[in-house]
Design an enzyme around this catalytic site. Structure first.
Site, PDB file in Angstrom:
ATOM      1  N   PRO A  16       0.818  -1.356   0.051  1.00 17.91           N
ATOM      2  CA  PRO A  16      -0.026  -0.250  -0.187  1.00 17.91           C
ATOM      3  C   PRO A  16       1.208   1.096   0.250  1.00 17.91           C
ATOM      4  O   PRO A  16       2.208   1.558   0.254  1.00 17.91           O
ATOM      5  CB  PRO A  16      -0.769   0.068   1.409  1.00 17.91           C
ATOM      6  CG  PRO A  16      -0.517  -1.148   1.629  1.00 17.91           C
ATOM      7  CD  PRO A  16       1.046  -1.882   1.501  1.00 17.91           C
ATOM      8  N   LEU A  31       5.262   1.070   5.132  1.00 20.56           N
ATOM      9  CA  LEU A  31       6.336   0.125   4.057  1.00 20.56           C
ATOM     10  C   LEU A  31       6.886  -0.216   3.474  1.00 20.56           C
ATOM     11  O   LEU A  31       7.639  -0.603   2.407  1.00 20.56           O
ATOM     12  CB  LEU A  31       4.925  -0.966   3.977  1.00 20.56           C
ATOM     13  CG  LEU A  31       3.724  -1.031   5.205  1.00 20.56           C
ATOM     14  CD1 LEU A  31       3.043  -2.352   4.316  1.00 20.56           C
ATOM     15  CD2 LEU A  31       4.422  -1.855   6.051  1.00 20.56           C
ATOM     16  N   GLY A  32       7.398   0.857   3.082  1.00 20.65           N
ATOM     17  CA  GLY A  32       8.356   1.036   1.743  1.00 20.65           C
ATOM     18  C   GLY A  32       8.254   1.620   0.687  1.00 20.65           C
ATOM     19  O   GLY A  32       9.093   0.469  -0.519  1.00 20.65           O
ATOM     20  N   SER A  33       6.754   2.009  -0.059  1.00 18.26           N
ATOM     21  CA  SER A  33       6.810   0.954  -1.675  1.00 18.26           C
ATOM     22  C   SER A  33       6.814   1.752  -2.751  1.00 18.26           C
ATOM     23  O   SER A  33       7.283   0.898  -2.860  1.00 18.26           O
ATOM     24  CB  SER A  33       4.922   1.700  -1.578  1.00 18.26           C
ATOM     25  OG  SER A  33       4.501   2.537  -1.608  1.00 18.26           O
ATOM     26  N   ASP A  36      15.122   3.723   4.111  1.00 19.21           N
ATOM     27  CA  ASP A  36      14.403   2.699   3.121  1.00 19.21           C
ATOM     28  C   ASP A  36      15.162   1.983   2.298  1.00 19.21           C
ATOM     29  O   ASP A  36      15.071   0.723   1.454  1.00 19.21           O
ATOM     30  CB  ASP A  36      12.682   3.612   2.801  1.00 19.21           C
ATOM     31  CG  ASP A  36      12.119   3.614   4.534  1.00 19.21           C
ATOM     32  OD1 ASP A  36      12.290   2.906   5.224  1.00 19.21           O
ATOM     33  OD2 ASP A  36      10.766   3.936   3.524  1.00 19.21           O
TER      34      ASP A  36
HETATM   35  O1  PMV Z   1       9.419   5.691   4.651  1.00 12.81           O
HETATM   36  P1  PMV Z   1       8.558   5.480   6.299  1.00 12.81           P
HETATM   37  O2  PMV Z   1       7.249   5.984   6.084  1.00 12.81           O
HETATM   38  O3  PMV Z   1       8.868   4.444   6.801  1.00 12.81           O
HETATM   39  O4  PMV Z   1       9.658   6.371   6.999  1.00 12.81           O
HETATM   40  C1  PMV Z   1      10.740   6.081   7.298  1.00 12.81           C
HETATM   41  C2  PMV Z   1      11.268   6.067   8.668  1.00 12.81           C
HETATM   42  C3  PMV Z   1      11.905   7.674   9.249  1.00 12.81           C
HETATM   43  O5  PMV Z   1      12.599   7.238   9.740  1.00 12.81           O
HETATM   44  C4  PMV Z   1      10.254   8.604  10.321  1.00 12.81           C
HETATM   45  C5  PMV Z   1      12.635   8.563   7.826  1.00 12.81           C
HETATM   46  C6  PMV Z   1      13.568   8.759   7.318  1.00 12.81           C
HETATM   47  O6  PMV Z   1      13.597   8.849   6.904  1.00 12.81           O
HETATM   48  O7  PMV Z   1      14.071   7.685   8.230  1.00 12.81           O
END
Ligand code: PMV
Length: 324
Positions: A111, A116-118, A162
């Site tokens: 999603p 979840l890194g889409s 990510d």
């Molecule tokens: O992309 P997301 O929503 O999983 O967020 C990444 C994690 C954060 O620490 C909030 C941002 C980052 O760049 O590390």
């Protein structure tokens, strides 16, 4: 005699596919943007896929984002589009000369905007499929750095976690700016990943945390320091296979994320539903406000936790088993 296909590097191949998993941040989000460690693992239950096929000679490169319903010649995609940027950077890095007559179709089971890194998964699948189609080897490190560039468009100032965990497709111990450490999970862990159904605006939560920090650096840095210590302890706990302790560290991490304002009533409800149903610990995962929570469970309790989360209104709840 038929004309020889110009791309003689792949004489028998006119369709190539590659995929990449989503990711879950186990502990350390937000603090990781400020140099503290975080632990992230691939989310194998949901993947993004890219398929490259040849087009007629002279037709040019084309990008089709299936889930967004957008298709067009690469040159017609805006400069600011993260996927088109990943494709442009990849083709430039491949050094093929004139842009190849390739069509890339990307799709995803992950999603969008749910922590979840889409975005990173789709870009990773795209980069990998192009290199495979061109029969050019590429390292995970290179894929990760191209995807990082597209993450900058999504997130503004991403830590890089990510793109790293998704490109390497392995658990990572991540500290911004430091060499990557792949992380061994010797004792398998079972997580339930539950979607709140609310969008997770990472760019916004990261900006809000930065604002809060600028108003009270000492307080927010103290919270980051505590999160960093929790992540350090979690690493030892995971290596020792002590699940109960890991659960309580996740609970503590969630409370600290609440203090910096990135949880929400909805996420708190889901966390409570999971622990009420026997989870060893639970927390939001990723940017927060919306998106997903993760709950650590024993293998036996996993289904009860899934049921409780769905009853509490989660849009989906999926069991993810992790080992390396
Ligand atoms: O992309 P997301 O929503 O999983 O967020 C990444 C994690 C954060 O620490 C909030 C941002 C980052 O760049 O590390």
């Amino acid at each position: 005699m038929p004309a020889r296909h110009p791309s003689s590097r792949r004489p028998h191949l006119n369709r190539t596919s590659a995929s990449a998993p989503g990711k879950i941040i186990l502990l350390g989000e937000h603090a990781v943007v400020y140099g503290r460690p975080a632990i992230a693992v691939p989310f194998q239950a949901r993947r993004a896929t890219a398929v490259v096929t040849d087009r007629d000679p002279g037709a040019g490169p084309l990008l089709h984002a299936l889930d967004l319903g957008q298709e067009g010649l690469l040159e017609s995609w805006p400069e600011s589009d993260p996927l088109a940027l990943a494709m442009r950077l990849t083709l430039a890095e491949m050094g093929l000369g004139p842009a190849p007559d390739w069509r890339v179709e990307v799709s995803s089971q992950i999603p969008i905007a749910s922590g979840l890194g889409s975005g990173a998964a789709v870009a990773t699948a795209l980069v990998r499929s192009l290199f495979l189609h061109g029969r050019i080897e590429i390292s995970c490190e290179r894929i990760s750095s191209i995807v990082f560039r597209s993450e900058e468009i999504h997130h503004g100032t991403p830590s890089g976690i990510d793109n790293t965990v998704i490109a390497y497709e392995a658990p990572v111990w991540f500290i911004k700016g430091q060499p990557l450490e792949l992380f061994t999970i010797t004792h398998p862990l079972t997580f339930v990943v539950a979607d709140s159904g609310l969008p997770s605006p990472t760019r916004e939560t990261v900006a809000d945390v930065a604002r809060m920090r600028s108003e009270n650096v000492a307080k927010v840095d103290r919270i980051f320091e505590q999160i960093g210590q929790i992540v350090e302890r979690a690493r030892r706990t995971i290596e020792d296979g002590e699940q109960g302790n890991l659960g309580s560290l996740m609970d503590q991490n969630h409370r600290l994320l609440r203090e910096i304002g990135v949880s929400s009533p909805r996420l708190d409800e889901l966390v409570q539903a999971a622990t009420g149903a026997g989870a060893l610990g639970a927390k939001l995962s990723g940017g927060g406000r919306g998106g997903n929570i993760i709950a650590l469970t024993t293998e036996e309790e996993a289904q009860a936790v899934v049921t409780a989360l769905l009853a509490a209104g989660a849009r989906s709840a999926v069991v993810n088993r992790i080992s390396s």
